[in-house]
Design an enzyme around this catalytic site. Structure first.
Site, PDB file in Angstrom:
ATOM      1  N   TYR A  55     -24.742  20.516  21.210  1.00 11.26           N
ATOM      2  CA  TYR A  55     -25.875  19.953  21.971  1.00 11.26           C
ATOM      3  C   TYR A  55     -27.108  20.856  21.917  1.00 11.26           C
ATOM      4  CZ  TYR A  55     -22.938  16.168  23.226  1.00 11.26           C
ATOM      5  OH  TYR A  55     -22.141  15.050  23.116  1.00 11.26           O
ATOM      6  N   ARG A  58     -29.021  19.915  18.890  1.00 11.43           N
ATOM      7  CA  ARG A  58     -29.735  18.648  19.020  1.00 11.43           C
ATOM      8  C   ARG A  58     -30.870  18.754  20.034  1.00 11.43           C
ATOM      9  NH1 ARG A  58     -25.057  14.687  20.193  1.00 11.43           N
ATOM     10  NH2 ARG A  58     -26.659  13.063  20.122  1.00 11.43           N
ATOM     11  N   HIS A 108     -26.346   6.833  28.333  1.00  8.00           N
ATOM     12  CA  HIS A 108     -25.461   7.905  27.830  1.00  8.00           C
ATOM     13  C   HIS A 108     -26.000   9.281  28.156  1.00  8.00           C
ATOM     14  CE1 HIS A 108     -23.710   4.942  24.626  1.00  8.00           C
ATOM     15  NE2 HIS A 108     -23.219   4.749  25.830  1.00  8.00           N
ATOM     16  N   CYS A 116     -24.410  20.687  36.717  1.00  6.89           N
ATOM     17  CA  CYS A 116     -23.514  21.762  37.161  1.00  6.89           C
ATOM     18  C   CYS A 116     -22.153  21.150  37.490  1.00  6.89           C
ATOM     19  CB  CYS A 116     -24.089  22.453  38.401  1.00  6.89           C
ATOM     20  SG  CYS A 116     -23.003  23.773  38.990  1.00  6.89           S
ATOM     21  N   CYS A 135     -26.265  28.155  37.042  1.00  8.69           N
ATOM     22  CA  CYS A 135     -26.814  26.956  37.684  1.00  8.69           C
ATOM     23  C   CYS A 135     -28.010  27.365  38.551  1.00  8.69           C
ATOM     24  CB  CYS A 135     -25.743  26.289  38.558  1.00  8.69           C
ATOM     25  SG  CYS A 135     -26.425  25.024  39.649  1.00  8.69           S
ATOM     26  N   SER A 177     -25.289   0.150  15.933  1.00 12.06           N
ATOM     27  CA  SER A 177     -24.251  -0.392  15.043  1.00 12.06           C
ATOM     28  C   SER A 177     -23.290  -1.297  15.797  1.00 12.06           C
ATOM     29  CB  SER A 177     -23.459   0.763  14.414  1.00 12.06           C
ATOM     30  OG  SER A 177     -22.805   1.501  15.450  1.00 12.06           O
ATOM     31  N   LEU A 203     -31.193  -2.226  10.706  1.00  5.63           N
ATOM     32  CA  LEU A 203     -31.358  -2.077   9.247  1.00  5.63           C
ATOM     33  C   LEU A 203     -30.479  -3.071   8.513  1.00  5.63           C
ATOM     34  CD1 LEU A 203     -32.979  -0.171   7.469  1.00  5.63           C
ATOM     35  CD2 LEU A 203     -30.992   1.324   7.306  1.00  5.63           C
ATOM     36  N   GLU A 204     -29.279  -3.267   9.089  1.00  4.32           N
ATOM     37  CA  GLU A 204     -28.312  -4.188   8.464  1.00  4.32           C
ATOM     38  C   GLU A 204     -27.565  -4.898   9.588  1.00  4.32           C
ATOM     39  OE1 GLU A 204     -26.244  -1.095   6.497  1.00  4.32           O
ATOM     40  OE2 GLU A 204     -25.239  -0.420   8.321  1.00  4.32           O
ATOM     41  N   ALA A 220     -36.808  -0.412  11.999  1.00  2.00           N
ATOM     42  CA  ALA A 220     -37.365  -0.633  13.342  1.00  2.00           C
ATOM     43  C   ALA A 220     -38.860  -0.335  13.375  1.00  2.00           C
ATOM     44  CB  ALA A 220     -36.624   0.238  14.352  1.00  2.00           C
TER      45      ALA A 220
HETATM   46  C1  BV8 Z   1     -16.073   4.237  28.478  1.00  2.00           C
HETATM   47  C2  BV8 Z   1     -23.513  10.482  24.007  1.00  2.00           C
HETATM   48  C3  BV8 Z   1     -14.521   3.858  30.194  1.00  2.00           C
HETATM   49  C4  BV8 Z   1     -22.871  11.532  23.177  1.00  2.00           C
HETATM   50  C5  BV8 Z   1     -22.330   8.535  23.310  1.00  2.00           C
HETATM   51  C6  BV8 Z   1     -11.388   0.959  21.364  1.00  2.00           C
HETATM   52  C7  BV8 Z   1     -12.057  -0.237  21.398  1.00  2.00           C
HETATM   53  C8  BV8 Z   1     -13.191  -0.405  22.207  1.00  2.00           C
HETATM   54  C9  BV8 Z   1     -13.664   0.658  22.986  1.00  2.00           C
HETATM   55  C10 BV8 Z   1     -12.993   1.850  22.929  1.00  2.00           C
HETATM   56  C11 BV8 Z   1     -11.863   2.012  22.130  1.00  2.00           C
HETATM   57  N1  BV8 Z   1     -11.449   3.280  22.282  1.00  2.00           N
HETATM   58  C12 BV8 Z   1     -12.256   3.928  23.159  1.00  2.00           C
HETATM   59  C13 BV8 Z   1     -13.205   3.058  23.563  1.00  2.00           C
HETATM   60  C14 BV8 Z   1     -14.276   3.300  24.512  1.00  2.00           C
HETATM   61  C15 BV8 Z   1     -15.385   4.124  23.850  1.00  2.00           C
HETATM   62  C16 BV8 Z   1     -15.824   3.499  22.554  1.00  2.00           C
HETATM   63  O1  BV8 Z   1     -16.534   2.517  22.556  1.00  2.00           O
HETATM   64  N2  BV8 Z   1     -15.383   4.121  21.444  1.00  2.00           N
HETATM   65  C17 BV8 Z   1     -15.763   3.610  20.140  1.00  2.00           C
HETATM   66  C18 BV8 Z   1     -15.876   4.809  19.170  1.00  2.00           C
HETATM   67  C19 BV8 Z   1     -14.681   2.623  19.688  1.00  2.00           C
HETATM   68  N3  BV8 Z   1     -16.475   4.122  24.790  1.00  2.00           N
HETATM   69  C20 BV8 Z   1     -16.524   5.073  25.732  1.00  2.00           C
HETATM   70  O2  BV8 Z   1     -15.747   6.003  25.805  1.00  2.00           O
HETATM   71  C21 BV8 Z   1     -17.610   4.910  26.763  1.00  2.00           C
HETATM   72  N4  BV8 Z   1     -17.044   5.042  28.058  1.00  2.00           N
HETATM   73  O3  BV8 Z   1     -15.627   3.329  27.828  1.00  2.00           O
HETATM   74  O4  BV8 Z   1     -15.641   4.581  29.712  1.00  2.00           O
HETATM   75  C22 BV8 Z   1     -14.322   4.267  31.589  1.00  2.00           C
HETATM   76  C23 BV8 Z   1     -14.011   3.293  32.516  1.00  2.00           C
HETATM   77  C24 BV8 Z   1     -13.801   3.662  33.824  1.00  2.00           C
HETATM   78  C25 BV8 Z   1     -13.927   5.002  34.196  1.00  2.00           C
HETATM   79  C26 BV8 Z   1     -14.252   5.974  33.253  1.00  2.00           C
HETATM   80  C27 BV8 Z   1     -14.445   5.615  31.932  1.00  2.00           C
HETATM   81  C28 BV8 Z   1     -18.655   5.994  26.650  1.00  2.00           C
HETATM   82  C29 BV8 Z   1     -19.372   5.850  25.350  1.00  2.00           C
HETATM   83  C30 BV8 Z   1     -20.528   6.848  25.336  1.00  2.00           C
HETATM   84  C31 BV8 Z   1     -20.227   7.942  24.353  1.00  2.00           C
HETATM   85  N5  BV8 Z   1     -21.415   8.759  24.196  1.00  2.00           N
HETATM   86  N6  BV8 Z   1     -23.434   9.267  23.260  1.00  2.00           N
HETATM   87  C32 BV8 Z   1     -23.864  12.062  22.215  1.00  2.00           C
HETATM   88  O5  BV8 Z   1     -24.887  11.422  21.953  1.00  2.00           O
HETATM   89  O6  BV8 Z   1     -23.571  13.157  21.708  1.00  2.00           O
HETATM   90  S1  BV8 Z   1     -22.200   7.241  22.236  1.00  2.00           S
HETATM   91  C33 BV8 Z   1     -22.975   7.737  20.801  1.00  2.00           C
HETATM   92  O7  BV8 Z   1     -22.535   6.899  19.788  1.00  2.00           O
HETATM   93  C34 BV8 Z   1     -24.460   7.562  20.839  1.00  2.00           C
HETATM   94  O8  BV8 Z   1     -24.998   7.670  22.110  1.00  2.00           O
HETATM   95  C35 BV8 Z   1     -24.661   6.191  20.340  1.00  2.00           C
HETATM   96  O9  BV8 Z   1     -24.851   5.333  21.403  1.00  2.00           O
HETATM   97  C36 BV8 Z   1     -23.357   5.842  19.735  1.00  2.00           C
HETATM   98  C37 BV8 Z   1     -23.571   5.484  18.304  1.00  2.00           C
HETATM   99  O10 BV8 Z   1     -24.101   4.233  18.363  1.00  2.00           O
HETATM  100  P1  BV8 Z   1     -25.508   3.878  17.708  1.00  2.00           P
HETATM  101  O11 BV8 Z   1     -26.585   4.286  18.624  1.00  2.00           O
HETATM  102  O12 BV8 Z   1     -25.379   2.456  17.338  1.00  2.00           O
HETATM  103  O13 BV8 Z   1     -25.662   4.777  16.414  1.00  2.00           O
HETATM  104  P2  BV8 Z   1     -25.025   4.492  14.987  1.00  2.00           P
HETATM  105  O14 BV8 Z   1     -25.359   5.665  14.131  1.00  2.00           O
HETATM  106  O15 BV8 Z   1     -23.594   4.084  15.185  1.00  2.00           O
HETATM  107  O16 BV8 Z   1     -25.805   3.208  14.436  1.00  2.00           O
HETATM  108  C38 BV8 Z   1     -27.165   3.301  14.096  1.00  2.00           C
HETATM  109  C39 BV8 Z   1     -27.584   1.911  13.625  1.00  2.00           C
HETATM  110  O17 BV8 Z   1     -28.973   1.960  13.317  1.00  2.00           O
HETATM  111  C40 BV8 Z   1     -26.881   1.490  12.355  1.00  2.00           C
HETATM  112  O18 BV8 Z   1     -26.403   0.166  12.511  1.00  2.00           O
HETATM  113  C41 BV8 Z   1     -27.962   1.551  11.277  1.00  2.00           C
HETATM  114  O19 BV8 Z   1     -27.821   0.503  10.323  1.00  2.00           O
HETATM  115  C42 BV8 Z   1     -29.203   1.339  12.075  1.00  2.00           C
HETATM  116  N7  BV8 Z   1     -30.391   1.994  11.526  1.00  2.00           N
HETATM  117  C43 BV8 Z   1     -30.472   3.172  10.847  1.00  2.00           C
HETATM  118  N8  BV8 Z   1     -31.773   3.423  10.546  1.00  2.00           N
HETATM  119  C44 BV8 Z   1     -32.501   2.398  11.063  1.00  2.00           C
HETATM  120  C45 BV8 Z   1     -31.633   1.488  11.680  1.00  2.00           C
HETATM  121  N9  BV8 Z   1     -32.054   0.364  12.273  1.00  2.00           N
HETATM  122  C46 BV8 Z   1     -33.388   0.128  12.257  1.00  2.00           C
HETATM  123  N10 BV8 Z   1     -34.289   0.961  11.693  1.00  2.00           N
HETATM  124  C47 BV8 Z   1     -33.891   2.093  11.081  1.00  2.00           C
HETATM  125  N11 BV8 Z   1     -34.802   2.906  10.514  1.00  2.00           N
END
Ligand code: BV8
Length: 238
Positions: A55, A58, A108, A116, A135, A177, A203-204, A220
């Protein structure tokens, strides 16, 4: 069609043209770690220095990036639209705010804040955060973690988000995505699809593309200003 309540969801793709790496770059790897393996409370307990470093790198990047035309257009929409605009972002950068957006829901969390783990206070933080960082409230160390929602943790402001989704008459998803829940499921939470229009700008086609009524595929930075002009009725004759 004149809309009254718009919900916008953004993901890493809206910041891509600002030079912020998306999660799909490198197939979601960072230093050969899967992001899902670094962005978890278990990883933080196991190797806090590794997670803090992930972090810190980033957070430092925030000083070297700037908003792009997509961020600027969304800020213009919030300013000039004569209805309600709710901007929900999955992103943890501050580019929406630096583009002028005021009402941003960081579901997120944010790189520029730490929390803290002892007294649960949240602090603005732009420098490196380490296990030696104290803290500002309780003075303890180690105690500070990124105020970021990790995998397995509940995203922030879910109730407010759900309330806006059920009221909106337009839902626009930009640069995501559709691979992370619950954000990927929002399109299915909007008011009965018959009443609300849904647009995916990406993008796609994303994993959830089939759940959107309309698709605009491309960068975008080019597509969002055009969409905002349409929503503001700019360039519409009469
Ligand atoms: C929760 C902070 C429950 C960290 C992030 C199985 C099935 C379904 C769900 C789950 C499963 N197993 C586990 C889960 C739940 C899990 C999940 O969804 N996992 C996924 C991997 C399957 N979710 C969670 O854990 C969430 N919490 O479910 O809690 C709960 C319930 C009760 C009590 C307690 C808990 C929490 C999820 C949050 C995780 N943290 N971020 C950090 O940033 O370091 S998520 C992280 O990944 C990012 O924040 C971001 O949101 C995400 C990636 O997604 P995108 O933003 O879409 O990025 P990506 O690169 O994937 O895509 C980019 C897109 O842009 C692409 O499509 C590309 O084509 C496009 N693009 C590229 N360039 C351009 C463009 N478009 C336009 N213009 C361009 N120029």
């Amino acid at each position: 069609m004149r809309y009254r309540e718009i919900v916008i969801l953004t993901g890493a793709g809206v910041s891509a043209e600002s030079g912020v790496r998306t999660f799909r770059d490198n197939n979601g790897l960072w230093e050969d770690h899967r992001v899902e393996d670094v962005a978890t409370s278990e990883a933080f307990a196991r190797d806090p220095n590794l997670v803090q470093r992930f972090y810190n790198l980033r957070r430092n990047q925030l000083h070297h990036i700037a908003p792009n035309p997509a961020h600027l257009a969304l800020a213009r929409l919030e300013r000039e639209f004569d209805g309600r605009v709710t901007l929900v972002t999955q992103n943890v950068d501050d580019l929406h705010e630096r583009a002028g957006s005021r009402d941003v829901i960081h579901m997120h969390g944010e790189l520029r804040r730490v929390r803290c783990t002892r007294c649960d206070t949240v602090h603005h933080w732009l420098d490196d955060c380490t296990q030696r960082s104290r803290c500002p409230n309780c003075g303890q160390a180690p105690s500070l973690r990124p105020n970021i929602v990790w995998f397995g943790e509940m995203p922030f402001e879910m109730e407010a988000i759900h309330d806006r989704l059920t009221r909106c008459d337009l839902f626009v998803s930009i640069g995501t995505s559709g691979s992370v829940y619950p954000a990927a499921g929002f399109v299915s939470n909007v008011r009965h699809a018959g009443e609300a229009h849904t647009i995916e700008v990406n993008l796609e086609p994303s994993a959830g593309a089939s759940r959107f009524a309309e698709h605009r595929n491309g960068k975008a930075g080019a597509l969002v200003p055009v969409l905002v002009d349409e929503l503001l009725g700019v360039g519409r004759s009469g």
